[in-house]
Design an enzyme around this catalytic site. Structure first.
Site, mmCIF file in Angstrom:
data_model
loop_
_atom_site.group_PDB
_atom_site.id
_atom_site.type_symbol
_atom_site.label_atom_id
_atom_site.label_comp_id
_atom_site.label_asym_id
_atom_site.label_seq_id
_atom_site.Cartn_x
_atom_site.Cartn_y
_atom_site.Cartn_z
ATOM 1 N N HIS A 104 38.012 -15.858 -35.244
ATOM 2 C CA HIS A 104 39.240 -16.641 -35.043
ATOM 3 C C HIS A 104 40.024 -16.761 -36.345
ATOM 4 O O HIS A 104 39.901 -17.785 -37.033
ATOM 5 C CB HIS A 104 38.889 -18.042 -34.532
ATOM 6 C CG HIS A 104 38.385 -18.069 -33.140
ATOM 7 N ND1 HIS A 104 39.185 -18.367 -32.055
ATOM 8 C CD2 HIS A 104 37.164 -17.811 -32.636
ATOM 9 C CE1 HIS A 104 38.468 -18.300 -30.944
ATOM 10 N NE2 HIS A 104 37.234 -17.964 -31.267
ATOM 11 N N GLU A 120 42.966 -17.529 -36.776
ATOM 12 C CA GLU A 120 43.921 -18.650 -36.717
ATOM 13 C C GLU A 120 43.280 -19.949 -37.190
ATOM 14 O O GLU A 120 43.957 -20.942 -37.413
ATOM 15 C CB GLU A 120 44.479 -18.796 -35.283
ATOM 16 C CG GLU A 120 43.547 -19.391 -34.236
ATOM 17 C CD GLU A 120 42.442 -18.445 -33.730
ATOM 18 O OE1 GLU A 120 42.325 -17.315 -34.268
ATOM 19 O OE2 GLU A 120 41.701 -18.857 -32.828
ATOM 20 N N CYS A 129 38.659 -12.957 -29.965
ATOM 21 C CA CYS A 129 37.508 -13.474 -29.223
ATOM 22 C C CYS A 129 37.651 -13.215 -27.714
ATOM 23 O O CYS A 129 37.534 -12.071 -27.294
ATOM 24 C CB CYS A 129 37.294 -14.937 -29.575
ATOM 25 S SG CYS A 129 35.587 -15.425 -29.329
HETATM 26 N N1 GLN Z 1 32.503 -16.784 -24.983
HETATM 27 C C1 GLN Z 1 33.884 -16.584 -24.599
HETATM 28 C C2 GLN Z 1 33.986 -15.502 -23.523
HETATM 29 O O1 GLN Z 1 33.024 -14.876 -23.235
HETATM 30 C C3 GLN Z 1 34.733 -16.237 -25.800
HETATM 31 C C4 GLN Z 1 34.704 -17.363 -26.800
HETATM 32 C C5 GLN Z 1 35.962 -17.549 -27.592
HETATM 33 O O2 GLN Z 1 37.019 -17.034 -27.258
HETATM 34 N N2 GLN Z 1 35.871 -18.343 -28.617
HETATM 35 O O3 GLN Z 1 35.013 -15.271 -22.984
#
Ligand code: GLN
Length: 190
Positions: A165, A167, A76
């Site tokens: 994610h 994890e 992410c």
């Molecule tokens: N929206 C976050 C970003 O732009 C990422 C979200 C996340 O890591 N769950 O950095």
């Protein structure tokens, strides 16, 4: 083999638990000099712009050197940091994997969702939280997993990135693939 989890912000502890469950020795990385102690790194989810602020110039340079030579897995926000190009808004990063990502690309309704995707041909539960979308995949990049028609986990050389994610699900296949990459980094080099 020691695996670092970048522990400046975000859900690093869930990665630590998962990696330890799989038998890895884990170091929570909070200082630049700790990069010298580890063989592979996980950059967790969180807020990518905050990571950049917290890293500072020294931390960023050290991280950049690391990800270009040692196996790294970003989820992410971690995937956003590893990407070559970031949109919405444009943001600098590590340029470690030839993809373009759009931050917060799934809009409000899909802000956070659990979807059934595919890892290769097999089903995989995927937890998305304000996820980026991978909008472009460069020629040297292998798509490992998809959700609908979107690539959601990719690999180039020894860099892996996932927009979900792993994890937060019970399934251990993604972290297992990362640990295999750390122990055999030369297999399938793009
Ligand atoms: N929206 C976050 C970003 O732009 C990422 C979200 C996340 O890591 N769950 O950095």
């Amino acid at each position: 083999m020691q695996i670092g989890v970048l522990a400046l912000q975000g859900d690093f502890d869930a990665h630590r638990k998962r990696l330890e469950q799989l038998g890895a020795k884990v170091v929570l990385v909070k200082k630049p000099e700790q990069f010298d102690e580890i063989d592979g790194l996980v950059i967790p989810g969180g807020e990518s712009s905050t990571f950049l602020k917290l890293l500072g110039e020294t931390g960023f340079e050290k991280l950049k050197q690391f990800v270009h030579v040692k196996p790294t897995f970003g989820t992410c926000a971690g995937a956003i940091l590893l990407a070559k190009e970031v949109e919405n808004p444009k943001q600098g990063g590590l340029g470690a994997i030839d993809i373009t990502v759009r931050r917060n690309a799934y809009g409000r309704q899909l802000d956070s969702s659990i979807r059934q995707g595919k890892l290769g041909d097999d089903p995989l539960e995927m937890v998305f939280i304000r996820a980026p979308r991978i909008e472009r995949v460069g020629p040297g990049v292998e798509v490992l997993a998809t959700a609908g028609s979107d690539p959601v986990a990719v690999r180039q050389g020894t860099v892996m990135a996932a927009t979900f994610h792993p994890e937060l699900s019970d399934d251990t296949r993604i972290h297992t693939a990362f640990l295999e990459m750390v122990s055999a980094p030369n297999r399938k080099k793009a």
